[in-house]
Design an enzyme around this catalytic site. Sequence first.
Site, PDB file in Angstrom:
ATOM      1  N   ALA A  20       0.806  -1.214   0.000  1.00 37.30           N
ATOM      2  CA  ALA A  20       0.000   0.000   0.000  1.00 37.30           C
ATOM      3  C   ALA A  20       0.843   1.269   0.000  1.00 37.30           C
ATOM      4  O   ALA A  20       0.296   2.370   0.039  1.00 37.30           O
ATOM      5  CB  ALA A  20      -0.938  -0.018   1.201  1.00 37.30           C
ATOM      6  N   PHE A  56       6.536   6.208   3.983  1.00 35.88           N
ATOM      7  CA  PHE A  56       7.381   7.257   3.411  1.00 35.88           C
ATOM      8  C   PHE A  56       8.766   7.168   4.063  1.00 35.88           C
ATOM      9  O   PHE A  56       8.876   7.090   5.289  1.00 35.88           O
ATOM     10  CB  PHE A  56       6.733   8.623   3.684  1.00 35.88           C
ATOM     11  CG  PHE A  56       7.539   9.788   3.190  1.00 35.88           C
ATOM     12  CD1 PHE A  56       7.821   9.941   1.846  1.00 35.88           C
ATOM     13  CD2 PHE A  56       8.028  10.732   4.094  1.00 35.88           C
ATOM     14  CE1 PHE A  56       8.571  11.018   1.395  1.00 35.88           C
ATOM     15  CE2 PHE A  56       8.783  11.813   3.654  1.00 35.88           C
ATOM     16  CZ  PHE A  56       9.051  11.947   2.306  1.00 35.88           C
ATOM     17  N   ARG A  59       1.367   1.344  11.658  1.00 33.77           N
ATOM     18  CA  ARG A  59       2.200   0.621  12.613  1.00 33.77           C
ATOM     19  C   ARG A  59       1.867   1.020  14.061  1.00 33.77           C
ATOM     20  O   ARG A  59       2.105   0.250  14.988  1.00 33.77           O
ATOM     21  CB  ARG A  59       3.674   0.849  12.300  1.00 33.77           C
ATOM     22  CG  ARG A  59       4.013   0.452  10.843  1.00 33.77           C
ATOM     23  CD  ARG A  59       5.294  -0.284  10.713  1.00 33.77           C
ATOM     24  NE  ARG A  59       5.298  -1.505  11.484  1.00 33.77           N
ATOM     25  CZ  ARG A  59       6.335  -2.341  11.569  1.00 33.77           C
ATOM     26  NH1 ARG A  59       7.443  -2.065  10.918  1.00 33.77           N
ATOM     27  NH2 ARG A  59       6.274  -3.438  12.305  1.00 33.77           N
ATOM     28  N   GLU A  74      10.915   2.456  17.627  1.00 30.76           N
ATOM     29  CA  GLU A  74      10.728   1.421  16.601  1.00 30.76           C
ATOM     30  C   GLU A  74      11.285   0.074  17.049  1.00 30.76           C
ATOM     31  O   GLU A  74      11.504  -0.823  16.249  1.00 30.76           O
ATOM     32  CB  GLU A  74      11.375   1.887  15.286  1.00 30.76           C
ATOM     33  CG  GLU A  74      10.789   3.188  14.759  1.00 30.76           C
ATOM     34  CD  GLU A  74       9.523   3.022  13.911  1.00 30.76           C
ATOM     35  OE1 GLU A  74       9.466   2.104  13.072  1.00 30.76           O
ATOM     36  OE2 GLU A  74       8.592   3.833  14.079  1.00 30.76           O
ATOM     37  N   HIS A 125      15.576   2.396   9.431  1.00 28.73           N
ATOM     38  CA  HIS A 125      15.920   1.795  10.727  1.00 28.73           C
ATOM     39  C   HIS A 125      17.410   1.486  10.704  1.00 28.73           C
ATOM     40  O   HIS A 125      17.971   1.178   9.645  1.00 28.73           O
ATOM     41  CB  HIS A 125      15.182   0.467  10.947  1.00 28.73           C
ATOM     42  CG  HIS A 125      13.704   0.584  11.165  1.00 28.73           C
ATOM     43  ND1 HIS A 125      12.788  -0.273  10.592  1.00 28.73           N
ATOM     44  CD2 HIS A 125      12.982   1.446  11.922  1.00 28.73           C
ATOM     45  CE1 HIS A 125      11.570   0.056  10.982  1.00 28.73           C
ATOM     46  NE2 HIS A 125      11.664   1.096  11.789  1.00 28.73           N
ATOM     47  N   CYS A 160      14.440  -7.966   9.759  1.00 27.48           N
ATOM     48  CA  CYS A 160      13.177  -7.312  10.140  1.00 27.48           C
ATOM     49  C   CYS A 160      12.165  -8.323  10.632  1.00 27.48           C
ATOM     50  O   CYS A 160      11.300  -8.015  11.443  1.00 27.48           O
ATOM     51  CB  CYS A 160      12.538  -6.609   8.946  1.00 27.48           C
ATOM     52  SG  CYS A 160      13.536  -5.347   8.201  1.00 27.48           S
TER      53      CYS A 160
END
Length: 458
Positions: free
Chosen positions: A31, A35, A150, A186, A261, A382
Site C-alpha cells: 500500500a 514514506f 504501525r 521502533e 531503521h 526485520c
Amino acid sequence: MTHIAKAPATALAGTLEANFDGLVGPTHNYAGLSFGNVASQNNEKSVANPRAAAQQGLRKMKRLADLGFAQGVLPPQERPSMRLLRELGFTGKDADAIARAAKDAPELLAAASSASAMWTANAATVSPSADTPERRVHFTPANLCSKLHRAIEHESTRRTLGAIFADPSHFVVHDALPGTPALGDEGAANHTRFCAQYGERGVEFFVYGRSEYRRGPEPKRFPARQTFEASRAIAQRHGLTDETTVFAQQTPEVIDAGVFHNDVIAVGNRSTLFCHERAFVDQKHVYDELRRKLGAHGAPFDVIEVPDAQVSVADAVSSYLFNSQLLSRADGKQILVVPQECRENPRVAVYLDELAAKSGPIDEVLVFDLRESMKNGGGPACLRLRVVLSEAERAAVAPGVWMNDALFGRLDAWIEKHYRDRLAPQDLADPALLVESRTALDELTQILSLGSLYDFQR
Ligand code: SUG
C-alpha cells in the site's frame, strides 16, 4: 559461495539467543504506507501474494530450526483492524464500515489492513535478564508512532508477548512508551546487544535518528523515526546503567538515502558489529565507547566495517546486506543470513564472496528468498525479534510457539488452506477478507495453544 555447513549439534544447553519470527498475516499487501522506506514506496499498489509471503517466512524459520537455532513464531494481528476503523468513525456492520472506508478513505482502510506486524524486529526492545537488576527479561513494545498503520500494533503486541512470556518471575512486559513524536520508538530494529557469551552481562547499543530536545543534525528528506529520548527511556525502565549502554545517532544522510531503521545499515551479534562505514555520527567514537564498555566486562569487540567504495549506501539499501541475521553456531563461528537480493547485486555478491573466504568471525553465508517481504522493505532481520533466554526462561515460554517439524507441517497446511495467492489494492474493500482472516487466526491460536488472543475471540 552459498556453502551450507553441516547442521551443528543443537546448542540448547545454557543461555542462548532465540529468534521469534513474525508469521506473515493473510492481508499482506503493498500500500506504499511507509514514506522513507524506498521499497514500500516503489512497490505501492503492486499485487501481493500473501500465501507466498507467509511460506517464504515459514521456510526461513524451519531451516534455521533445522540448523539447531532456537526459533519461535509470533502470530499475526487481526486485520483489517475494525478497532481502528471504528475509532475513525466508520460505524455500522463490519461489512458496511469496510465498504464506506474503501469508498471515502481508501488510505485509512489500507492502514487498517496492513500486515506490518510481521516485522517483529519492530515489535519490542528486549533486555536479557543478565543485563537487568532483578534478573528478569524486560520487553517494551514499540509505539511505532511515526506511521498510522504501525501505531496500531503495540497493544496487540503487548498482549501476545504477555501470553508467550507469561511467567512474572522471569518476564516483564511493559506498556509501550506514550505515542508522541518526542518518544518515537521502533523497537529492536534500533537496538543491539553485545556480549562475550549470551548469559554474561552485555552492553546494549541504542541507535536513534534524532533528538527532540538536543540540537543536532537531522535528516532533510525522510523522517527519523527513533528519538534519543525514547531510547533513553527504554534503557531507564529496563534498569540499564551508564556502564552497560551506548547511544549513537544514525547519520542523517543515510536516513535520507532510505535507511529508515538502523538494521538497514548495521547488525551485531555477541562481540561482532557488521556495519557500513557511514552508519553513525562520529563513528570512530562510537566504536571506542563500545570497545571500552565491553572491555570493562572482559568482552572483546570486533568491527567489520564495509567501505562505501565497495558497497555504497544505495547498494546496501537495495540489497539489504546489513538487514541480515548474524547467528552464532554451536562451534562459536557465525553465519550471516541474507536475502537473495544480495546475490543479485554484483558488488554485494563480490563482497560476500570475499567475506566468506576470509578467516574472520563470519564463516558462512545463507541465502533466502524473502521476496514478498523485501518488496515492503522487510529483510531477514526485520522478520525476527531476538530474545536471549536462559534454560529456565526457555522452559517458561509458551511451548506451542517453538518451531519444529510438527509445527512447520501444521502451519504450512494452515497457510495453504486459508491464504489467498493474490491481493491487489482493490481487494482490501472485500469484506470477505475480514471473515477469512478471523477464521484463519481463530484456528492459529489453537495451533499455537495461545488461548483467546484476539478482540474478536473475546
Ligand atoms: O515499517 N514496511 C515496514 C518495514 C519494516 C522493516 N523493519 C525493520 N527494518 N526492522 C516499515 O516501513 C510497508 C507497508 C506498505 O507499504 O504496505 C511497511 O510498513
